[in-house]
Motif scaffolding. Structure first.
Motif, PDB file in Angstrom:
ATOM      1  N   LEU A  75       0.832  -1.205   0.000  1.00 24.65           N
ATOM      2  CA  LEU A  75       0.000   0.000   0.000  1.00 24.65           C
ATOM      3  C   LEU A  75       0.865   1.254   0.000  1.00 24.65           C
ATOM      4  O   LEU A  75       0.592   2.201  -0.757  1.00 24.65           O
ATOM      5  CB  LEU A  75      -0.919  -0.017   1.229  1.00 24.65           C
ATOM      6  N   ARG A  76       1.912   1.241   0.807  1.00 26.93           N
ATOM      7  CA  ARG A  76       2.765   2.425   0.933  1.00 26.93           C
ATOM      8  C   ARG A  76       3.550   2.696  -0.351  1.00 26.93           C
ATOM      9  O   ARG A  76       3.735   3.854  -0.739  1.00 26.93           O
ATOM     10  CB  ARG A  76       3.724   2.232   2.114  1.00 26.93           C
ATOM     11  N   ALA A  80       5.016   4.470  -6.040  1.00 25.22           N
ATOM     12  CA  ALA A  80       6.341   4.187  -6.600  1.00 25.22           C
ATOM     13  C   ALA A  80       6.263   3.073  -7.640  1.00 25.22           C
ATOM     14  O   ALA A  80       6.946   3.121  -8.679  1.00 25.22           O
ATOM     15  CB  ALA A  80       7.307   3.801  -5.478  1.00 25.22           C
ATOM     16  N   LEU A  81       5.423   2.081  -7.384  1.00 25.59           N
ATOM     17  CA  LEU A  81       5.256   0.996  -8.346  1.00 25.59           C
ATOM     18  C   LEU A  81       4.582   1.486  -9.629  1.00 25.59           C
ATOM     19  O   LEU A  81       4.873   0.985 -10.721  1.00 25.59           O
ATOM     20  CB  LEU A  81       4.437  -0.139  -7.722  1.00 25.59           C
ATOM     21  N   LEU A  82       3.681   2.471  -9.491  1.00 24.11           N
ATOM     22  CA  LEU A  82       3.078   3.065 -10.686  1.00 24.11           C
ATOM     23  C   LEU A  82       4.155   3.719 -11.555  1.00 24.11           C
ATOM     24  O   LEU A  82       4.184   3.519 -12.781  1.00 24.11           O
ATOM     25  CB  LEU A  82       2.022   4.097 -10.289  1.00 24.11           C
ATOM     26  N   PHE A  83       5.057   4.491 -10.938  1.00 28.19           N
ATOM     27  CA  PHE A  83       6.146   5.111 -11.689  1.00 28.19           C
ATOM     28  C   PHE A  83       7.050   4.046 -12.305  1.00 28.19           C
ATOM     29  O   PHE A  83       7.548   4.202 -13.427  1.00 28.19           O
ATOM     30  CB  PHE A  83       6.956   6.045 -10.789  1.00 28.19           C
ATOM     31  N   LEU A  88       9.006   1.176 -17.009  1.00 34.04           N
ATOM     32  CA  LEU A  88       9.235  -0.045 -17.788  1.00 34.04           C
ATOM     33  C   LEU A  88       8.651   0.074 -19.196  1.00 34.04           C
ATOM     34  O   LEU A  88       9.279  -0.333 -20.182  1.00 34.04           O
ATOM     35  CB  LEU A  88       8.617  -1.243 -17.072  1.00 34.04           C
ATOM     36  N   LEU A  89       7.446   0.640 -19.295  1.00 34.28           N
ATOM     37  CA  LEU A  89       6.794   0.767 -20.602  1.00 34.28           C
ATOM     38  C   LEU A  89       7.512   1.766 -21.501  1.00 34.28           C
ATOM     39  O   LEU A  89       7.512   1.618 -22.727  1.00 34.28           O
ATOM     40  CB  LEU A  89       5.329   1.186 -20.409  1.00 34.28           C
ATOM     41  N   ILE A  90       8.126   2.783 -20.892  1.00 33.24           N
ATOM     42  CA  ILE A  90       8.923   3.733 -21.672  1.00 33.24           C
ATOM     43  C   ILE A  90      10.264   3.107 -22.053  1.00 33.24           C
ATOM     44  O   ILE A  90      10.736   3.241 -23.195  1.00 33.24           O
ATOM     45  CB  ILE A  90       9.136   5.039 -20.876  1.00 33.24           C
ATOM     46  N   ALA A  91      10.869   2.399 -21.088  1.00 36.03           N
ATOM     47  CA  ALA A  91      12.188   1.798 -21.334  1.00 36.03           C
ATOM     48  C   ALA A  91      12.148   0.777 -22.462  1.00 36.03           C
ATOM     49  O   ALA A  91      13.075   0.707 -23.278  1.00 36.03           O
ATOM     50  CB  ALA A  91      12.696   1.144 -20.044  1.00 36.03           C
ATOM     51  N   VAL A  92      11.072   0.007 -22.537  1.00 34.79           N
ATOM     52  CA  VAL A  92      11.000  -1.019 -23.578  1.00 34.79           C
ATOM     53  C   VAL A  92      10.928  -0.389 -24.968  1.00 34.79           C
ATOM     54  O   VAL A  92      11.396  -0.967 -25.957  1.00 34.79           O
ATOM     55  CB  VAL A  92       9.798  -1.960 -23.327  1.00 34.79           C
ATOM     56  N   LEU A  93      10.375   0.824 -25.052  1.00 29.31           N
ATOM     57  CA  LEU A  93      10.322   1.518 -26.342  1.00 29.31           C
ATOM     58  C   LEU A  93      11.688   2.088 -26.729  1.00 29.31           C
ATOM     59  O   LEU A  93      11.983   2.266 -27.916  1.00 29.31           O
ATOM     60  CB  LEU A  93       9.289   2.644 -26.289  1.00 29.31           C
ATOM     61  N   LEU A  94      12.523   2.373 -25.719  1.00 33.81           N
ATOM     62  CA  LEU A  94      13.830   2.991 -25.976  1.00 33.81           C
ATOM     63  C   LEU A  94      14.925   1.955 -26.188  1.00 33.81           C
ATOM     64  O   LEU A  94      15.768   2.103 -27.083  1.00 33.81           O
ATOM     65  CB  LEU A  94      14.208   3.909 -24.806  1.00 33.81           C
ATOM     66  N   PHE A 122       1.983  -4.097 -11.296  1.00 35.26           N
ATOM     67  CA  PHE A 122       2.262  -2.858 -10.570  1.00 35.26           C
ATOM     68  C   PHE A 122       1.083  -1.892 -10.649  1.00 35.26           C
ATOM     69  O   PHE A 122       0.763  -1.200  -9.674  1.00 35.26           O
ATOM     70  CB  PHE A 122       3.515  -2.182 -11.129  1.00 35.26           C
ATOM     71  N   PHE A 123       0.439  -1.858 -11.813  1.00 34.89           N
ATOM     72  CA  PHE A 123      -0.674  -0.922 -11.980  1.00 34.89           C
ATOM     73  C   PHE A 123      -1.846  -1.304 -11.089  1.00 34.89           C
ATOM     74  O   PHE A 123      -2.485  -0.435 -10.482  1.00 34.89           O
ATOM     75  CB  PHE A 123      -1.120  -0.873 -13.443  1.00 34.89           C
TER      76      PHE A 123
END
Length: 387
Positions: A75-76, A80-83, A88-94, A122-123
């Motif tokens: 929960l806490r 951070a897991l959302l970020f 991860l989704l941005i990194a895979v494109l790069l 994570f989402f």
């Protein structure tokens, strides 16, 4: 007596039994479905068996570590897991690796990490926490819905750039289901469903290859040797399986007729080798997994563990939606999408993330049992008086 022993056990025995059966079946079917391909490509018929067994051992080790993490920590660290998911989704494109025309994997040396698998988990952790923190807004205002749907839209856009439309459908349906479980008013939920369905339809017809899949789905046999090849070969596998199958290891379709036989279409090979009986057994196990997850969530919510309850709902919906879509694709009930079947398809990312999600479920059940077994103040007071 049986129900009493189940309640007094240290873990949820039905969930544990289902998990063991699915993991064992998955290892057997990956081995069977990949023998021909592995012998041809790697000169070792058991190449994929050894790799899947390694993934399984890693998955169980990581699952044991995840089980030790208290739910308050999830929960806490939800934001951070959302970020991390977005990263991860941005990194895979790069820096991602392209396979079969899609950029979905980040090479980690020993294996390729499919970013969308971790991002989905994570989402839903973040969304479960958001539904607790903003419960009144989620239930009673449009703004409470718009915020998570806006984040979901960003994730959807990044997934479509890979492209991974299957992951988009799974993530959207899971998120919408979680919001409904969190108490969104039915009329708001209905409008949300219509908007998302319209957006999904627009995305589906926006690219020529997606339109080709839709037309192929309607009549695959008229495209048998081009866009409908995969589906028709899967349907042939189902036809050959009949009631009891042709026998484990005796599939013909896996011998270079059916592409991706040990990944996306492992269910078709399973139906060919074990027949309708085996296919129904696997479907029953996956339904049991989904329902048991939802039941664990309901128990946790009733015992005041709201975040744990919402997260268990999300994990159950994630398992259920991915299973439904994969089996629907294999049987021709849904257009072709690149989605694995939980616990049965070959792949390290899918297996590891699914086992992590299972570990979270077991932790939710464990903490829920602690609350149930904790003596009430009245009982403690009575015990002291008795002394």
């Amino acid at each position: 007596m049986l129900s009493k022993s189940l309640n007094n056990s240290a873990v949820d025995l039905p969930l544990l039994l289902i998990a063991i059966m699915l993991l064992a079946l998955g290892l057997v079917m990956v081995t069977s479905a990949s023998i021909e391909v592995a012998a041809s490509q790697y000169k070792d018929p058991l190449f994929h068996f050894y790799r899947q067994l390694t993934y399984l051992l890693i998955s169980l080790l990581l699952a044991g570590c995840v089980f030790m993490v208290p739910m308050n920590s999830w929960l806490r660290f939800g934001p951070a897991l959302l970020f991390a998911a977005m990263g991860l989704l941005i990194a895979v494109l790069l820096i991602g690796r392209e396979i079969n025309g899609s950029v979905r994997w980040i090479s980690l040396g020993l294996f390729n990490l499919q970013a969308s698998e971790l991002a989905k988990l994570f989402f839903i952790v973040y969304l479960a926490g958001y539904s607790v923190r903003q419960q009144e807004a989620v239930q009673n205002t449009w703004l409470g819905l718009i915020k998570p749907m806006g984040l979901l839209s960003i994730a959807t856009f990044l997934l479509l750039l890979e492209p991974d439309f299957g992951a988009v459908v799974v993530l959207m349906s899971t998120a919408i289901g979680m919001l409904f479980m969190a108490g969104v008013k039915l009329w708001r939920f209905s409008i949300l469903i219509l908007v998302c369905a319209g957006a999904a339809a627009a995305i589906a017809v926006s690219q020529p290859y997606r339109m080709a899949r839709l037309t192929t789905y309607i009549d695959p046999w008229s495209h048998q040797f081009d866009s409908g090849y995969q589906l028709t070969q899967a349907l042939i596998a189902f036809g050959r399986g009949e009631w009891f199958g042709v026998g484990l290891g005796n599939s013909i379709q896996k011998s270079f007729y059916l592409p991706e036989a040990h990944t996306d279409f492992v269910f078709a090979v399973l139906a060919e080798e074990t027949g309708l009986v085996g296919a129904l057994l696997v479907i029953s196990l996956l339904i049991g997994l989904t329902l048991r997850s939802l039941f664990i969530g309901l128990q946790a919510q009733q015992r005041g563990l709201t975040f744990s309850g919402y997260l268990a709902y999300g994990i159950g919906l994630l398992f259920g939606m991915q299973s439904l879509i994969n089996i629907g694709v294999n049987t021709g009930l849904l257009p072709t999408k690149g989605l694995t079947l939980p616990f049965l398809s070959y792949g390290g990312s899918s297996l590891i993330v699914n086992c992590l999600a299972l570990a979270v479920l077991f932790r939710i059940d464990y903490e829920s049992r602690l609350v149930m077994n904790k003596p009430s103040p009245k009982r403690r007071k009575k015990g002291r008086a008795g002394k």
